[in-house]
Design a protein around this motif. Structure first.
Motif: not given
Length: 121
Positions: A21-31, A52-64
């Motif tokens: 859901a976090l990746l969807d909200q950020a508009g980061i394509a994933h599977y 998108d990897q650096p932005r996804a990693k930053a979002l993951m760090a905040e989420y975790q």
């Protein structure tokens, strides 16, 4: 090329849903890939675009970080109200299971140490 964002080994279902859901909200394509039936691969959440990897990693760090704080608070609350599972509660609820696991641990330790005892004597 896709990049692995999260290995799904020992990841709770609610965490998988939160991350997707976090990746969807950020508009980061994933599977995500399913774990193998034989336990060789545990599956993962993959970012489709390298950019998108650096932005996804930053979002993951905040989420975790936020999840860590929340889960620790939930655990402390459960310990405070007595609803958390501890060794004592597990022993009272499933005594045969606990004794069997402890016996298995002792047997494994004895088998590992047996050659040393035999060589020494």
């Amino acid at each position: 090329m896709s990049k692995l964002l999260l290995n799904l080994r020992n990841v709770a279902d609610d965490e998988i849903q939160d991350v997707t859901a976090l990746l969807d909200q950020a508009g980061i394509a994933h599977y995500w890939t399913e774990p193998s039936p034989w336990g060789i691969s545990f599956g993962g959440i993959w970012v489709s675009d390298d950019g998108d990897q650096p932005r996804a990693k930053a979002l993951m760090a905040e989420y975790q970080q936020a999840r860590s704080v929340r889960v620790r608070a939930e655990r402390q609350a459960a310990l405070a109200d007595g609803s958390a599972e501890t060794f004592g509660t597990l022993l009272r609820r499933r005594p045969l299971f606990v004794v069997a696991v402890l016996a298995g641990m002792l047997a494994a330790a004895a088998l590992v140490l047996l050659p040393f005892v035999l060589l020494r004597g």
